[in-house]
Design a protein around this motif. Sequence first.
Motif, PDB file in Angstrom:
ATOM      1  N   SER A 112     -24.140 -39.314 -33.724  1.00 57.62           N
ATOM      2  CA  SER A 112     -25.168 -38.626 -32.927  1.00 57.62           C
ATOM      3  C   SER A 112     -26.496 -39.378 -32.911  1.00 57.62           C
ATOM      4  O   SER A 112     -27.322 -39.158 -32.029  1.00 57.62           O
ATOM      5  CB  SER A 112     -25.383 -37.199 -33.437  1.00 57.62           C
ATOM      6  OG  SER A 112     -26.025 -37.218 -34.703  1.00 57.62           O
ATOM      7  N   THR A 113     -26.691 -40.267 -33.859  1.00 58.58           N
ATOM      8  CA  THR A 113     -27.945 -41.027 -33.906  1.00 58.58           C
ATOM      9  C   THR A 113     -27.855 -42.329 -33.101  1.00 58.58           C
ATOM     10  O   THR A 113     -28.847 -43.024 -32.965  1.00 58.58           O
ATOM     11  CB  THR A 113     -28.299 -41.377 -35.366  1.00 58.58           C
ATOM     12  OG1 THR A 113     -27.270 -42.200 -35.919  1.00 58.58           O
ATOM     13  CG2 THR A 113     -28.453 -40.109 -36.201  1.00 58.58           C
ATOM     14  N   TRP A 114     -26.682 -42.646 -32.590  1.00 62.43           N
ATOM     15  CA  TRP A 114     -26.498 -43.872 -31.829  1.00 62.43           C
ATOM     16  C   TRP A 114     -27.031 -43.705 -30.405  1.00 62.43           C
ATOM     17  O   TRP A 114     -27.028 -42.588 -29.854  1.00 62.43           O
ATOM     18  CB  TRP A 114     -25.032 -44.245 -31.756  1.00 62.43           C
ATOM     19  CG  TRP A 114     -24.418 -44.664 -33.065  1.00 62.43           C
ATOM     20  CD1 TRP A 114     -24.861 -44.370 -34.324  1.00 62.43           C
ATOM     21  CD2 TRP A 114     -23.258 -45.437 -33.244  1.00 62.43           C
ATOM     22  NE1 TRP A 114     -24.035 -44.911 -35.267  1.00 62.43           N
ATOM     23  CE2 TRP A 114     -23.036 -45.581 -34.631  1.00 62.43           C
ATOM     24  CE3 TRP A 114     -22.362 -46.034 -32.360  1.00 62.43           C
ATOM     25  CZ2 TRP A 114     -21.961 -46.291 -35.151  1.00 62.43           C
ATOM     26  CZ3 TRP A 114     -21.292 -46.740 -32.886  1.00 62.43           C
ATOM     27  CH2 TRP A 114     -21.099 -46.865 -34.258  1.00 62.43           C
ATOM     28  N   PRO A 115     -27.452 -44.786 -29.765  1.00 65.74           N
ATOM     29  CA  PRO A 115     -27.901 -44.704 -28.368  1.00 65.74           C
ATOM     30  C   PRO A 115     -26.787 -44.201 -27.458  1.00 65.74           C
ATOM     31  O   PRO A 115     -25.603 -44.450 -27.732  1.00 65.74           O
ATOM     32  CB  PRO A 115     -28.261 -46.154 -28.015  1.00 65.74           C
ATOM     33  CG  PRO A 115     -28.516 -46.822 -29.329  1.00 65.74           C
ATOM     34  CD  PRO A 115     -27.606 -46.137 -30.317  1.00 65.74           C
ATOM     35  N   PRO A 116     -27.144 -43.522 -26.380  1.00 66.55           N
ATOM     36  CA  PRO A 116     -26.133 -42.997 -25.448  1.00 66.55           C
ATOM     37  C   PRO A 116     -25.190 -44.115 -24.967  1.00 66.55           C
ATOM     38  O   PRO A 116     -25.605 -45.220 -24.674  1.00 66.55           O
ATOM     39  CB  PRO A 116     -26.965 -42.458 -24.274  1.00 66.55           C
ATOM     40  CG  PRO A 116     -28.319 -42.195 -24.859  1.00 66.55           C
ATOM     41  CD  PRO A 116     -28.508 -43.215 -25.942  1.00 66.55           C
ATOM     42  N   GLY A 117     -23.930 -43.800 -24.916  1.00 62.54           N
ATOM     43  CA  GLY A 117     -22.923 -44.746 -24.449  1.00 62.54           C
ATOM     44  C   GLY A 117     -22.402 -45.669 -25.534  1.00 62.54           C
ATOM     45  O   GLY A 117     -21.284 -46.193 -25.430  1.00 62.54           O
ATOM     46  N   GLU A 118     -23.183 -45.913 -26.561  1.00 70.98           N
ATOM     47  CA  GLU A 118     -22.752 -46.826 -27.615  1.00 70.98           C
ATOM     48  C   GLU A 118     -21.573 -46.254 -28.402  1.00 70.98           C
ATOM     49  O   GLU A 118     -20.646 -46.973 -28.757  1.00 70.98           O
ATOM     50  CB  GLU A 118     -23.924 -47.135 -28.546  1.00 70.98           C
ATOM     51  CG  GLU A 118     -23.723 -48.363 -29.379  1.00 70.98           C
ATOM     52  CD  GLU A 118     -24.979 -48.776 -30.129  1.00 70.98           C
ATOM     53  OE1 GLU A 118     -24.899 -48.841 -31.369  1.00 70.98           O
ATOM     54  OE2 GLU A 118     -26.016 -49.001 -29.484  1.00 70.98           O
ATOM     55  N   ALA A 119     -21.609 -44.966 -28.683  1.00 71.37           N
ATOM     56  CA  ALA A 119     -20.517 -44.338 -29.427  1.00 71.37           C
ATOM     57  C   ALA A 119     -19.215 -44.385 -28.635  1.00 71.37           C
ATOM     58  O   ALA A 119     -18.155 -44.677 -29.193  1.00 71.37           O
ATOM     59  CB  ALA A 119     -20.870 -42.894 -29.787  1.00 71.37           C
ATOM     60  N   ALA A 120     -19.290 -44.129 -27.339  1.00 75.47           N
ATOM     61  CA  ALA A 120     -18.081 -44.176 -26.504  1.00 75.47           C
ATOM     62  C   ALA A 120     -17.522 -45.591 -26.452  1.00 75.47           C
ATOM     63  O   ALA A 120     -16.302 -45.795 -26.541  1.00 75.47           O
ATOM     64  CB  ALA A 120     -18.385 -43.661 -25.100  1.00 75.47           C
TER      65      ALA A 120
END
Length: 144
Positions: A114-122
Amino acid sequence: MAAAIGALAQRATRAGLYDKLTSGVEGVDATTYPVLSGLARCGPVTATRLAEAIGMDRTVTTRYATRLQEAGLIVRRPDPSDARATQLALTEDGEQAVLALRGAMESFVAEELSTWPPGEAAAFATRLERLTDAIARPDTGRTP
């Protein structure tokens, strides 16, 4: 990256994760987690086959299975393909424990990502699946 994968595979790292996941799940701890989790993935199976699947010594697997049996999470029953052997299987309480453990894993990963930038986790999830598939794929004769 290789160092990070190596650290993730280390027993101490896994034990730390298992401690987090098993907190509050009755009858399961960091030592018995791999047996219960492996049994959930393999289905009813002998201790020998389970030990092979989870990469643990058969006698250790059997000892941890006994602890899980005493906690009411697994049962031993005759192996239909070999009258001399027994199979390990999850009980209803064992299935509930596995659901709780999987929920704990999902929550842990979601919280961390949840702390990762948007899209990075996906993107990470996609690449991790690809790497896992490559590791699990039978050797194709390629050299490193």
